[in-house]
Scaffold this motif. Sequence first.
Motif, PDB file in Angstrom:
ATOM      1  N   LEU A  64       0.832  -1.214   0.000  1.00 37.66           N
ATOM      2  CA  LEU A  64       0.000   0.000   0.000  1.00 37.66           C
ATOM      3  C   LEU A  64       0.861   1.257   0.000  1.00 37.66           C
ATOM      4  CD1 LEU A  64      -2.895  -0.446   2.591  1.00 37.66           C
ATOM      5  CD2 LEU A  64      -3.099   0.471   0.265  1.00 37.66           C
ATOM      6  N   ALA A  65       1.942   1.211   0.756  1.00 42.42           N
ATOM      7  CA  ALA A  65       2.820   2.373   0.846  1.00 42.42           C
ATOM      8  C   ALA A  65       3.710   2.501  -0.388  1.00 42.42           C
ATOM      9  CB  ALA A  65       3.686   2.260   2.107  1.00 42.42           C
ATOM     10  N   LYS A  66       4.109   1.380  -0.952  1.00 40.26           N
ATOM     11  CA  LYS A  66       5.150   1.365  -1.978  1.00 40.26           C
ATOM     12  C   LYS A  66       4.616   1.499  -3.403  1.00 40.26           C
ATOM     13  CE  LYS A  66       8.025  -2.060  -1.317  1.00 40.26           C
ATOM     14  NZ  LYS A  66       8.690  -3.382  -1.433  1.00 40.26           N
ATOM     15  N   TRP A  76       1.282  -6.428 -10.045  1.00 38.15           N
ATOM     16  CA  TRP A  76       1.673  -6.884  -8.707  1.00 38.15           C
ATOM     17  C   TRP A  76       0.966  -8.169  -8.329  1.00 38.15           C
ATOM     18  CZ3 TRP A  76       5.531  -4.127  -6.469  1.00 38.15           C
ATOM     19  CH2 TRP A  76       5.816  -2.888  -7.064  1.00 38.15           C
ATOM     20  N   HIS A  77       1.735  -9.092  -7.750  1.00 39.72           N
ATOM     21  CA  HIS A  77       1.173 -10.352  -7.254  1.00 39.72           C
ATOM     22  C   HIS A  77       1.403 -10.445  -5.749  1.00 39.72           C
ATOM     23  CE1 HIS A  77       1.358 -12.795 -11.296  1.00 39.72           C
ATOM     24  NE2 HIS A  77       0.872 -11.574 -11.467  1.00 39.72           N
ATOM     25  N   LEU A  78       0.387 -10.881  -5.026  1.00 38.94           N
ATOM     26  CA  LEU A  78       0.537 -11.098  -3.587  1.00 38.94           C
ATOM     27  C   LEU A  78       0.991 -12.538  -3.350  1.00 38.94           C
ATOM     28  CD1 LEU A  78       0.164  -9.955  -0.690  1.00 38.94           C
ATOM     29  CD2 LEU A  78      -2.109 -10.996  -0.721  1.00 38.94           C
ATOM     30  N   ILE A  79       2.082 -12.687  -2.583  1.00 35.27           N
ATOM     31  CA  ILE A  79       2.635 -14.026  -2.339  1.00 35.27           C
ATOM     32  C   ILE A  79       2.630 -14.384  -0.855  1.00 35.27           C
ATOM     33  CG2 ILE A  79       4.078 -13.958  -4.418  1.00 35.27           C
ATOM     34  CD1 ILE A  79       6.479 -13.340  -2.593  1.00 35.27           C
ATOM     35  N   GLY A  80       2.140 -13.478   0.008  1.00 33.66           N
ATOM     36  CA  GLY A  80       2.137 -13.739   1.446  1.00 33.66           C
ATOM     37  C   GLY A  80       0.729 -13.923   1.980  1.00 33.66           C
ATOM     38  N   HIS A  81       0.642 -14.384   3.198  1.00 31.80           N
ATOM     39  CA  HIS A  81      -0.656 -14.653   3.838  1.00 31.80           C
ATOM     40  C   HIS A  81      -1.511 -13.386   3.874  1.00 31.80           C
ATOM     41  CE1 HIS A  81      -3.622 -16.355   6.446  1.00 31.80           C
ATOM     42  NE2 HIS A  81      -3.424 -15.415   7.348  1.00 31.80           N
ATOM     43  N   LEU A  82      -2.760 -13.531   3.486  1.00 34.40           N
ATOM     44  CA  LEU A  82      -3.679 -12.385   3.423  1.00 34.40           C
ATOM     45  C   LEU A  82      -4.637 -12.438   4.609  1.00 34.40           C
ATOM     46  CD1 LEU A  82      -4.909  -9.950   2.019  1.00 34.40           C
ATOM     47  CD2 LEU A  82      -6.045 -11.498   0.417  1.00 34.40           C
ATOM     48  N   GLN A  83      -4.576 -11.404   5.438  1.00 36.57           N
ATOM     49  CA  GLN A  83      -5.493 -11.321   6.587  1.00 36.57           C
ATOM     50  C   GLN A  83      -6.838 -10.767   6.127  1.00 36.57           C
ATOM     51  OE1 GLN A  83      -2.455  -8.855   8.507  1.00 36.57           O
ATOM     52  NE2 GLN A  83      -2.842 -10.052  10.370  1.00 36.57           N
ATOM     53  N   ILE A  87      -8.328  -7.519   2.862  1.00 37.75           N
ATOM     54  CA  ILE A  87      -8.778  -8.071   1.580  1.00 37.75           C
ATOM     55  C   ILE A  87      -9.128  -6.974   0.580  1.00 37.75           C
ATOM     56  CG2 ILE A  87     -10.652  -9.374   0.488  1.00 37.75           C
ATOM     57  CD1 ILE A  87     -10.400 -11.366   2.761  1.00 37.75           C
ATOM     58  N   ARG A  88      -9.828  -5.940   1.055  1.00 38.71           N
ATOM     59  CA  ARG A  88     -10.245  -4.885   0.133  1.00 38.71           C
ATOM     60  C   ARG A  88      -9.032  -4.201  -0.516  1.00 38.71           C
ATOM     61  NH1 ARG A  88     -14.620  -1.622  -1.466  1.00 38.71           N
ATOM     62  NH2 ARG A  88     -16.053  -3.182  -0.675  1.00 38.71           N
ATOM     63  N   PRO A  89      -8.056  -3.718   0.261  1.00 42.48           N
ATOM     64  CA  PRO A  89      -6.889  -3.127  -0.420  1.00 42.48           C
ATOM     65  C   PRO A  89      -6.143  -4.135  -1.295  1.00 42.48           C
ATOM     66  CG  PRO A  89      -6.547  -3.225   1.973  1.00 42.48           C
ATOM     67  CD  PRO A  89      -7.992  -3.536   1.719  1.00 42.48           C
ATOM     68  N   ALA A  90      -6.111  -5.386  -0.893  1.00 42.96           N
ATOM     69  CA  ALA A  90      -5.412  -6.386  -1.719  1.00 42.96           C
ATOM     70  C   ALA A  90      -6.071  -6.513  -3.083  1.00 42.96           C
ATOM     71  CB  ALA A  90      -5.392  -7.741  -1.003  1.00 42.96           C
TER      72      ALA A  90
END
Length: 233
Positions: A64-66, A76-83, A87-90
């Motif tokens: 979010l910051a970067k 961008w791909h998410l590769i880590g655990h999603l809390q 979810i909405r920002p992801a």
Amino acid sequence: MDNGFQERLEGIRRRMDGACARAGRDPASVRLLPVSKTFGPEAIRQAAEAGLDVFGENKVQEALAKIPLCPGRLHWHLIGHLQSNKIRPAVRLFETVHSADSIGLLERLDAACAEEGRRMDVLLQVNVSGESSKHGLRPEEARAAAERANALPNLVLKGLMTIPPALPESEQIRPHFRRLRELRDGLRDALGIPLEELSMGMSHDFETAIEEGATWIRVGSALFGVRTRGEEP
Ligand SMILES: *Cc1c(COP(=O)(O)O)cnc(C)c1O
């Protein structure tokens, strides 16, 4: 400016090509996912200038910051655990989630995609080694999760992902990669969907992963350099 970047990238590409040649695979069937976690927009801009355009991050907060500080054309791909509370920002930031690890998460992702008016590619993270410290579905849970993902209207199930145990020898890791591929093959036959993606292999074992069928290798330190902040997956 990090002058070693181009050299490291070329070295990784050569090793990818070598692994493909050994396995009789088309090099175009394996993609490099540069893992930029802990590295800032400057390192990412340099990687983008070297021709990379898809990046992996493991934390929504950091992304979010970067991401707003990085070139807008990147994916961008998410590769880590999603809390659940991220979810909405992801769904706004990431094109693909490699780390979907529960049916509940799949359902919440689908609902958030509906609200955002988009579809999302997902991979199921499977803990093939059974290590209790790792996120991921147990192999015996993968079929029900794959069926659920396949039934959700806003998710496109692309394949499986794993993080194997950190063993010193890549030959010790090979059976874990093989198990993920065999699990994928079984699900593909059972569900009748392609499941073409296998996200497996990191800096120390990506050649072995390619020999076992990886289509995405997630490479951080071998490309960007050693991380100063401890960020083990
Ligand atoms: C950090 C990370 C990687 C990359 O690890 P390296 O050993 O630096 O290549 C790959 N996958 C996940 C899930 C990660 O968190």
